[in-house]
Design a protein around this motif. Structure first.
Motif, PDB file in Angstrom:
ATOM      1  N   ASP A  16     -13.590   9.550 -38.403  1.00  0.00           N
ATOM      2  CA  ASP A  16     -13.145  10.271 -37.214  1.00  0.00           C
ATOM      3  C   ASP A  16     -11.632  10.117 -37.050  1.00  0.00           C
ATOM      4  O   ASP A  16     -11.146   9.193 -36.422  1.00  0.00           O
ATOM      5  N   THR A  17     -10.904  11.055 -37.658  1.00  0.00           N
ATOM      6  CA  THR A  17      -9.448  10.998 -37.662  1.00  0.00           C
ATOM      7  C   THR A  17      -8.886  12.037 -36.700  1.00  0.00           C
ATOM      8  O   THR A  17      -9.226  13.222 -36.810  1.00  0.00           O
ATOM      9  N   PRO A  18      -8.039  11.616 -35.764  1.00  0.00           N
ATOM     10  CA  PRO A  18      -7.404  12.594 -34.880  1.00  0.00           C
ATOM     11  C   PRO A  18      -6.678  13.665 -35.703  1.00  0.00           C
ATOM     12  O   PRO A  18      -6.123  13.377 -36.767  1.00  0.00           O
ATOM     13  N   ASP A  20      -3.909  15.278 -35.422  1.00  0.00           N
ATOM     14  CA  ASP A  20      -2.486  15.111 -35.723  1.00  0.00           C
ATOM     15  C   ASP A  20      -2.268  14.111 -36.849  1.00  0.00           C
ATOM     16  O   ASP A  20      -1.426  14.314 -37.729  1.00  0.00           O
ATOM     17  N   ILE A  21      -3.061  13.062 -36.886  1.00  0.00           N
ATOM     18  CA  ILE A  21      -2.943  12.072 -37.954  1.00  0.00           C
ATOM     19  C   ILE A  21      -3.406  12.660 -39.278  1.00  0.00           C
ATOM     20  O   ILE A  21      -2.768  12.468 -40.319  1.00  0.00           O
ATOM     21  N   ALA A  22      -4.493  13.408 -39.261  1.00  0.00           N
ATOM     22  CA  ALA A  22      -4.980  14.037 -40.488  1.00  0.00           C
ATOM     23  C   ALA A  22      -3.926  14.987 -41.065  1.00  0.00           C
ATOM     24  O   ALA A  22      -3.673  14.996 -42.276  1.00  0.00           O
ATOM     25  N   ARG A  25      -0.906  12.952 -42.459  1.00  0.00           N
ATOM     26  CA  ARG A  25      -1.263  12.325 -43.734  1.00  0.00           C
ATOM     27  C   ARG A  25      -1.278  13.342 -44.866  1.00  0.00           C
ATOM     28  O   ARG A  25      -0.828  13.067 -45.971  1.00  0.00           O
ATOM     29  N   GLN A  70     -13.498   4.775 -37.359  1.00  0.00           N
ATOM     30  CA  GLN A  70     -12.246   5.137 -36.721  1.00  0.00           C
ATOM     31  C   GLN A  70     -11.216   5.512 -37.794  1.00  0.00           C
ATOM     32  O   GLN A  70     -10.815   4.699 -38.619  1.00  0.00           O
ATOM     33  N   GLY A  71     -10.771   6.756 -37.800  1.00  0.00           N
ATOM     34  CA  GLY A  71      -9.904   7.264 -38.852  1.00  0.00           C
ATOM     35  C   GLY A  71      -8.436   6.978 -38.686  1.00  0.00           C
ATOM     36  O   GLY A  71      -7.644   7.278 -39.571  1.00  0.00           O
ATOM     37  N   ASP A  72      -8.041   6.388 -37.565  1.00  0.00           N
ATOM     38  CA  ASP A  72      -6.632   6.063 -37.414  1.00  0.00           C
ATOM     39  C   ASP A  72      -6.300   4.659 -37.915  1.00  0.00           C
ATOM     40  O   ASP A  72      -5.167   4.209 -37.809  1.00  0.00           O
ATOM     41  N   THR A  75      -5.871   2.745 -44.447  1.00  0.00           N
ATOM     42  CA  THR A  75      -6.864   3.087 -45.469  1.00  0.00           C
ATOM     43  C   THR A  75      -7.676   1.884 -45.925  1.00  0.00           C
ATOM     44  O   THR A  75      -8.899   1.981 -46.075  1.00  0.00           O
TER      45      THR A  75
END
Length: 91
Positions: A16-18, A20-22, A25, A70-72, A75
């Motif tokens: 689950d990445t917001p 804007d972050i996706a 990246r 949590q995708g934020d 890695t």
């Protein structure tokens, strides 16, 4: 979500990445290989199609996943969490 492969999947993880972050990246990942035209084209595609696809995944794929990560996170922590969940499900 895919009936043809459903029987072959034991554990579904959703990262689950917001949005804007996706996007940040993706731009950083491809920065060295892209021209400014490529970057503009990718951003335009995101605005036309990509964002809607991300939002649809949040409604459908996320809801049917076994684990939501949590995708934020960095890695390495995401990978560690997935490995931890795989080990739990193997027991």
């Amino acid at each position: 979500m895919n009936d043809a492969i459903r029987d072959f999947i034991n554990l579904a993880c959703y990262i689950d990445t917001p949005l804007d972050i996706a996007m940040a990246r993706r731009i950083l990942r491809n920065a060295e290989e892209q021209t400014m035209h490529d970057l503009q084209s990718n951003l335009q595609n995101y605005l036309i199609r990509g964002r809607a696809a991300y939002l649809e995944m949040e409604k459908t794929v996320k809801a049917s996943s076994d684990i939501i990560i949590q995708g934020d996170l960095v890695t390495d922590l995401i990978v560690d969490r997935i490995i931890e969940e795989l080990r739990k499900s193997a027991v």
